[in-house]
Motif scaffolding. Structure first.
Motif, PDB file in Angstrom:
ATOM      1  N   ARG A  20      28.371  51.500 118.196  1.00 62.12           N
ATOM      2  CA  ARG A  20      29.244  50.471 117.616  1.00 62.12           C
ATOM      3  C   ARG A  20      30.224  49.998 118.682  1.00 62.12           C
ATOM      4  O   ARG A  20      30.789  50.787 119.417  1.00 62.12           O
ATOM      5  CB  ARG A  20      30.035  51.026 116.439  1.00 62.12           C
ATOM      6  N   PHE A  21      30.407  48.695 118.710  1.00 64.38           N
ATOM      7  CA  PHE A  21      31.299  48.095 119.690  1.00 64.38           C
ATOM      8  C   PHE A  21      32.347  47.287 118.940  1.00 64.38           C
ATOM      9  O   PHE A  21      32.099  46.176 118.503  1.00 64.38           O
ATOM     10  CB  PHE A  21      30.501  47.223 120.667  1.00 64.38           C
ATOM     11  N   ARG A  22      33.514  47.899 118.786  1.00 64.10           N
ATOM     12  CA  ARG A  22      34.627  47.299 118.028  1.00 64.10           C
ATOM     13  C   ARG A  22      35.167  46.107 118.787  1.00 64.10           C
ATOM     14  O   ARG A  22      35.363  46.163 120.001  1.00 64.10           O
ATOM     15  CB  ARG A  22      35.711  48.358 117.813  1.00 64.10           C
ATOM     16  N   GLN A  23      35.419  45.028 118.074  1.00 65.49           N
ATOM     17  CA  GLN A  23      35.999  43.828 118.664  1.00 65.49           C
ATOM     18  C   GLN A  23      37.514  43.856 118.482  1.00 65.49           C
ATOM     19  O   GLN A  23      38.015  44.373 117.484  1.00 65.49           O
ATOM     20  CB  GLN A  23      35.422  42.579 117.992  1.00 65.49           C
ATOM     21  N   GLU A  24      38.226  43.306 119.448  1.00 66.92           N
ATOM     22  CA  GLU A  24      39.675  43.168 119.294  1.00 66.92           C
ATOM     23  C   GLU A  24      39.932  42.175 118.161  1.00 66.92           C
ATOM     24  O   GLU A  24      39.215  41.167 118.055  1.00 66.92           O
ATOM     25  CB  GLU A  24      40.307  42.650 120.588  1.00 66.92           C
ATOM     26  N   PRO A  25      40.932  42.442 117.308  1.00 69.88           N
ATOM     27  CA  PRO A  25      41.214  41.515 116.204  1.00 69.88           C
ATOM     28  C   PRO A  25      41.442  40.084 116.697  1.00 69.88           C
ATOM     29  O   PRO A  25      42.061  39.863 117.736  1.00 69.88           O
ATOM     30  CB  PRO A  25      42.488  42.090 115.576  1.00 69.88           C
ATOM     31  N   ASN A  26      40.899  39.141 115.965  1.00 70.27           N
ATOM     32  CA  ASN A  26      41.053  37.706 116.232  1.00 70.27           C
ATOM     33  C   ASN A  26      40.497  37.249 117.575  1.00 70.27           C
ATOM     34  O   ASN A  26      41.007  36.298 118.170  1.00 70.27           O
ATOM     35  CB  ASN A  26      42.524  37.295 116.113  1.00 70.27           C
TER      36      ASN A  26
END
Length: 107
Positions: A20-26
């Motif tokens: 899983r590769f979490r994206q920075e918010p917005n």
């Protein structure tokens, strides 16, 4: 649960987390393609080798098993909703699995 079942479960959980590769918010967005009412721009929560998770605000009209078309990173994709998780702030995480290129040219 047997010891080998527990080890296999932990291995699958570790693999799922590691891919899983979490994206920075917005910072990352996808466009859900609607035949009626136009397209909907949504935030990408994370992506993985086998799917993508979207942040939906307001009322979520998606249910497990729904199939949707979307565009992410200029690539047309097809996904199946695997989970819809509500949060206290009124938003939802919508997990899509088994994404494939839909065969349409990127917009």
């Amino acid at each position: 649960m047997h010891k080998t079942d527990l080890a296999a479960s932990q291995t699958m959980d570790d693999l799922r987390t590691a891919t899983r590769f979490r994206q920075e918010p917005n910072t990352a967005f996808a466009t859900i393609r609607h035949s009626v009412g136009g397209n909907l721009r949504v935030e990408v929560y994370d992506e993985s080798l086998f799917g993508i998770c979207l942040v939906m605000s307001g009322s979520c009209e998606m249910s497990v098993g729904d199939e949707i078309e979307l565009i992410y990173t200029s690539t047309p994709l097809h996904g199946t909703v695997k989970h819809v998780t509500p949060y206290k702030d009124g938003s939802y995480l919508v997990g899509l699995a088994t994404l494939t290129v839909s065969g349409e040219p990127a917009a």
